[in-house]
Every structure is written in C-alpha cells, then in structure tokens.
Design a protein around this motif. Structure first.
Motif, mmCIF file in Angstrom:
data_model
loop_
_atom_site.group_PDB
_atom_site.id
_atom_site.type_symbol
_atom_site.label_atom_id
_atom_site.label_comp_id
_atom_site.label_asym_id
_atom_site.label_seq_id
_atom_site.Cartn_x
_atom_site.Cartn_y
_atom_site.Cartn_z
ATOM 1 N N ALA A 275 0.828 -1.206 0.000
ATOM 2 C CA ALA A 275 0.000 0.000 0.000
ATOM 3 C C ALA A 275 0.861 1.253 0.000
ATOM 4 N N LEU A 276 1.947 1.237 0.771
ATOM 5 C CA LEU A 276 2.865 2.382 0.813
ATOM 6 C C LEU A 276 3.470 2.633 -0.565
ATOM 7 N N GLY A 277 3.917 1.566 -1.216
ATOM 8 C CA GLY A 277 4.519 1.716 -2.541
ATOM 9 C C GLY A 277 3.528 2.246 -3.561
ATOM 10 N N VAL A 278 2.311 1.736 -3.533
ATOM 11 C CA VAL A 278 1.306 2.135 -4.513
ATOM 12 C C VAL A 278 0.922 3.600 -4.340
ATOM 13 N N ILE A 279 0.707 4.049 -3.102
ATOM 14 C CA ILE A 279 0.305 5.441 -2.893
ATOM 15 C C ILE A 279 1.441 6.382 -3.258
ATOM 16 N N LEU A 280 2.694 5.990 -2.993
ATOM 17 C CA LEU A 280 3.828 6.820 -3.399
ATOM 18 C C LEU A 280 3.913 6.910 -4.915
ATOM 19 N N ASN A 281 3.639 5.798 -5.591
ATOM 20 C CA ASN A 281 3.631 5.787 -7.050
ATOM 21 C C ASN A 281 2.553 6.724 -7.591
ATOM 22 N N ALA A 282 1.360 6.688 -6.983
ATOM 23 C CA ALA A 282 0.259 7.534 -7.442
ATOM 24 C C ALA A 282 0.595 9.015 -7.292
ATOM 25 N N LEU A 283 1.270 9.381 -6.208
ATOM 26 C CA LEU A 283 1.674 10.776 -6.017
ATOM 27 C C LEU A 283 2.791 11.166 -6.982
ATOM 28 N N THR A 284 3.710 10.226 -7.216
ATOM 29 C CA THR A 284 4.843 10.510 -8.092
ATOM 30 C C THR A 284 4.406 10.801 -9.513
ATOM 31 N N ILE A 288 5.544 14.193 -11.399
ATOM 32 C CA ILE A 288 6.433 14.063 -12.556
ATOM 33 C C ILE A 288 5.699 14.429 -13.839
ATOM 34 N N GLY A 289 4.427 14.035 -13.944
ATOM 35 C CA GLY A 289 3.660 14.398 -15.132
ATOM 36 C C GLY A 289 3.572 15.903 -15.304
ATOM 37 N N ARG A 290 3.362 16.612 -14.212
ATOM 38 C CA ARG A 290 3.266 18.076 -14.277
ATOM 39 C C ARG A 290 4.602 18.690 -14.685
ATOM 40 N N ILE A 291 5.697 18.205 -14.079
ATOM 41 C CA ILE A 291 7.017 18.740 -14.415
ATOM 42 C C ILE A 291 7.378 18.437 -15.868
ATOM 43 N N SER A 292 7.097 17.199 -16.291
ATOM 44 C CA SER A 292 7.409 16.807 -17.663
ATOM 45 C C SER A 292 6.628 17.650 -18.669
ATOM 46 N N ASP A 293 5.359 17.918 -18.380
ATOM 47 C CA ASP A 293 4.562 18.746 -19.282
ATOM 48 C C ASP A 293 5.071 20.179 -19.315
ATOM 49 N N ARG A 294 5.453 20.683 -18.150
ATOM 50 C CA ARG A 294 5.922 22.074 -18.099
ATOM 51 C C ARG A 294 7.224 22.239 -18.883
ATOM 52 N N TYR A 337 8.740 1.753 -6.453
ATOM 53 C CA TYR A 337 7.518 2.333 -6.991
ATOM 54 C C TYR A 337 7.693 3.804 -7.351
ATOM 55 N N LEU A 338 8.528 4.514 -6.600
ATOM 56 C CA LEU A 338 8.790 5.919 -6.914
ATOM 57 C C LEU A 338 9.461 6.038 -8.283
ATOM 58 N N PHE A 339 10.519 5.272 -8.519
ATOM 59 C CA PHE A 339 11.238 5.368 -9.787
ATOM 60 C C PHE A 339 10.406 4.838 -10.958
ATOM 61 N N MET A 340 9.558 3.824 -10.711
ATOM 62 C CA MET A 340 8.673 3.368 -11.780
ATOM 63 C C MET A 340 7.702 4.474 -12.182
ATOM 64 N N GLY A 341 7.248 5.253 -11.206
ATOM 65 C CA GLY A 341 6.367 6.379 -11.508
ATOM 66 C C GLY A 341 7.071 7.464 -12.301
ATOM 67 N N VAL A 342 8.351 7.688 -11.996
ATOM 68 C CA VAL A 342 9.131 8.688 -12.742
ATOM 69 C C VAL A 342 9.218 8.317 -14.212
ATOM 70 N N ALA A 343 9.358 7.031 -14.508
ATOM 71 C CA ALA A 343 9.527 6.586 -15.895
ATOM 72 C C ALA A 343 8.204 6.472 -16.639
ATOM 73 N N TYR A 344 7.121 6.096 -15.954
ATOM 74 C CA TYR A 344 5.908 5.666 -16.663
ATOM 75 C C TYR A 344 5.140 6.800 -17.346
ATOM 76 N N VAL A 345 4.803 7.847 -16.602
ATOM 77 C CA VAL A 345 3.974 8.910 -17.175
ATOM 78 C C VAL A 345 4.664 9.620 -18.341
#
Length: 432
Positions: A275-284, A288-294, A337-345
């Motif tokens: 659960a900790l990993g998943v929620i961190l991924n969801a926040l990441t 990251i999506g916002r930064i990447s778009d900007r 999960y944090l680094f997977m979120g950085v790469a995925y979006v």
C-alpha cells in the motif's frame, strides 16, 4: 424500457458536472479492479488450499483469457444497449461473487469462481474505459486512458490497505477478506448507481462526429494501420515498455507473495508495504507528469526513472534471503515504486506524441497494439513466472524483470523527442 439506474444526458456536461461524472466513471474502474483482487491474500490461499504457485499461475492465466474474451463482448454490448445498462450489473454481480469466493475449499472451486468473476468483470473493465472516454474527449485519447488507470492504482492501494489493517483482526484468515471486499464493493456500487450518468447515444455520436471531423482524411483503413507498423521507433515503444511492464505486473500480481515467501513478512505487513509503494507511485506520477509537461521533456525522465528502478531492483534482489527489517524492506520497495512512476507517465506522453506525429488518426490503434502486447505478456508471465519462482526462487524471476528494465532503457534511445528543454516554437505550443 431502460433500467431504473440508467440516466442519459442529452446535453454534454461542462465544468464541475463533467469532472464529477468523470470521477464516478473512475470510481467504477476502481471497483471493477478492486473486487477481483487476489494478490493480497495469495500466500494464505496457497497454504489453505494446499495449492502450488505453478497451479495458481495456470488458474490465473486461464481466467485472464476468459476475462479478455468478455471484455470484447462487453464493449460491443455497451455500444448497443448503453454503457450503464451493462456496467452496473457487472459491478454488482462481481462484488457479490466475493461472498461465493469465501466458500471455496478446493483448487477446482477456486478455478471456477475466478473464471466466473473475471468473465463478468472483463465486460465492466472495457465499459469503464469507454465511459471515461465519453466524458473526456477534449483531454485526448492517451490522457483519458492515463486518467482511467487511476482506477487500478486506487484499487491496489485500497485492497492492500484493508488487508494490512484487518488481517490481524481475523487471525490472518483469507475468507473474511473476501467478505470485506464484497461488502466494500457493494457499498461503492451504491454510490455509482446513485450518481452515474452517460451521454445518450445521439449525444455521444454528435461529440464523436465533431472530433472525427478534424481528422476526416485519416480514416482507419488496413493500409494506414500497416503504415503505422512500418515505424521502428513505435515498435521500440511497444516492445520496450512491454519488457518494462514485466516488473510492474510481477509486483501487481505477486507482490504480497514475494514479500511473504522471500522476506518472511506476515501477510498483513506485506500488504502495508504494498500500500505504501502504490500510494507513493500515485503521487509521483502526478508530480512528474506536471514537471514533464511544463518542461516538454520526456526522454530524460524515462531514462532517469528506468536507471533508478534498475539500481533499486538490483539492491532489492540482494536482500532476498537476508535479515533486512520491515522498515528497510518498506523503504526499498517504496523506492522501486517511486522510480517506476518517474519513468511511466513521461513514457505514456512520449508514446502518444510519437504516434500522433506519425498519424493523429491512428493513435488509438497504436495504443491498442501496446495494450495487446502487454496482455499477451501478462498471460506468459502468469505461466512462466510461477514456474521459475517455484524452482529457482523469486530472485531468479526478478532478474528476468531486471533484464526487462535494461531492454526498455535501450529502446528509449529510439524514441523521438528532445533531451533538454528549449524555447518552444509558437506552432508547437498550439499543437500541444
């Protein structure tokens, strides 16, 4: 005559009303994923039913195939009879099937119940995607699909959090978990039934006609789809991300089993770590999506996230069989999960943009090709991962997942897009 729960819109919703209906559609996606989650209780099931991991892999592979067939039929029926007419019964019946799951006392019984649940749920999954799309045409197909994935993410967090908090209350028995999942699912279904609505067929056709008018020259014909397949960088996207997804889906399906068998955690502890990993991924992914778009940059985030995932995964593998404590394991798992979120979006945005540059009208076909590749991989994973882990241990299979990260990293070199930020041209700003 329409069922009582069907509300059709004759005017396209705007503002807060549209956002609310889109949220309800995502809630329906969360329910469809949550009510069939088995990973949270998998270690307990294996012991109680005296079932091998390999047997579970076979059961899961067959049931996933059954769900895939149902998804196709569900989409067709929803176009003919309406989204909600099919969606609400599939959600509520699948939720009720959790009470049937709680009575299972044999491997054969589990097989038939899982096939039944995924056959019903498969139709619901496809309809939630269509419903999200109905309420988000202006966001674009890829962004709507990305928003829809909040359903699976939320479902994974909800299932793991509930199991982590309640398993100790019921002596770590899995049957109460099935009952709790059924009750929670039915309660959420009540919210959906109360609030859900859909565009009428006439309104949906009118909206889609307006969108299609902008791409009237790009009709989906076999020749144009074949043209899409001629671009190596799109194949790099599809095959590379499929290799990357081996790790993601391994954790999605087997995370609790790995944490219990390879690290000696209890089922409750393993679910809290998940659960900790998943929620961190969801926040990441949001940040990251916002930064990447900007910055309008994709590839640096893809590469950095993949390298980070590979490094942390390699360290994670070295911890298997050791005496790492709960906090240590939780921190490493969260880092994965944090680094997977950085790469995925950023990859989703990159794939969408690269497909759009080839032909805007074929973006849906490109996403469909990727979705097909990932689903084939999941079936293979269910069959092969359980065999490898059963014979050589989970560290052997995680090495396969690590190789998948390496293949994705190499494939990223073929993606289009810049490596560093530059001042956007006016026409680029308008297009994006």
């Amino acid at each position: 005559m329409k069922p009582f729960y069907v509300r059709e819109l004759t005017v396209y919703p705007t503002g807060r009303r549209r956002i609310w209906l889109l949220t309800i559609a995502v809630l329906a996606s969360l329910i469809a994923n949550f009510e069939t989650t088995l990973s949270t209780i998998l270690p307990l099931l294996l012991v109680d039913l005296n079932m091998s991991l390999q047997t579970y892999g076979l059961i899961s592979a067959v049931s996933v195939l059954v769900g895939g067939l149902s998804a196709g039929f569900g989409g067709i029926l929803s176009d003919r009879w309406g989204r909600i007419s099919i969606l609400v019964p599939t959600l509520t019946v699948t939720a009720a099937c959790n009470f049937l799951l709680a009575t299972v006392d044999s491997v054969t019984g589990l097989f038939w119940v899982r096939c039944l649940m995924l056959f019903i749920e498969g139709a619901g999954i496809s309809i939630t995607a269509s419903l999200v799309r109905d309420f988000s045409p202006r966001l674009g197909r890829a962004q709507a699909f990305a928003f829809w994935t909040w359903g699976p993410v939320g479902a994974a967090f909800l299932a793991s959090a509930i199991a982590g908090l309640t398993l100790p209350l019921f002596d770590n028995a899995w049957q109460p978990q099935a009952i709790i999942m059924g009750c929670v699912s039915l309660a959420l279904c009540a919210v959906v039934i109360w609030q859900i609505a859909e565009p009428s067929a006439a309104l949906r056709n009118r909206v889609m006609a307006e969108e299609n008018a902008a791409a009237a020259e790009g009709k989906l014909d076999p020749g144009k789809v074949r043209e899409l397949l001629k671009h190596p960088h799109l194949w790099a996207h599809v095959l590379g991300n499929t290799a990357w997804s081996v790790l993601y889906w391994t954790f999605t399906i087997f995370s609790v089993a790995i944490l219990v068998t390879a690290f000696g955690l209890t089922a409750a502890q393993a679910n809290l770590v998940t659960a900790l990993g998943v929620i961190l991924n969801a926040l990441t992914v949001v940040v990251i999506g916002r930064i990447s778009d900007r910055l309008q940059l994709r590839k640096p985030f893809i590469v950095a996230g993949t390298i980070g995932t590979a490094v942390v995964l390699a360290y994670y593998i070295t911890l298997i069989g050791g005496d790492a404590g709960f906090g240590h394991i939780a921190a490493v798992y969260a880092g994965l999960y944090l680094f997977m979120g950085v790469a995925y979006v950023p990859w989703m945005a990159s794939f969408s943009e690269d497909a759009e540059d080839v032909d805007p009208s074929l973006q849906g076909a490109a996403l469909g090709l990727w979705g097909l590749a990932v689903r084939v991989m999941i079936v293979v994973l269910l069959l092969v991962a359980t065999q490898v882990a059963g014979v050589y241990g989970w560290e052997a299979w995680l090495m396969v997942a690590l190789i998948g990260q390496g293949l994705f990293l190499v494939s990223a070199l073929a993606f289009k897009g810049a490596w560093r930020s530059s001042t956007p041209r006016p026409e680029d700003t308008v297009r994006r």
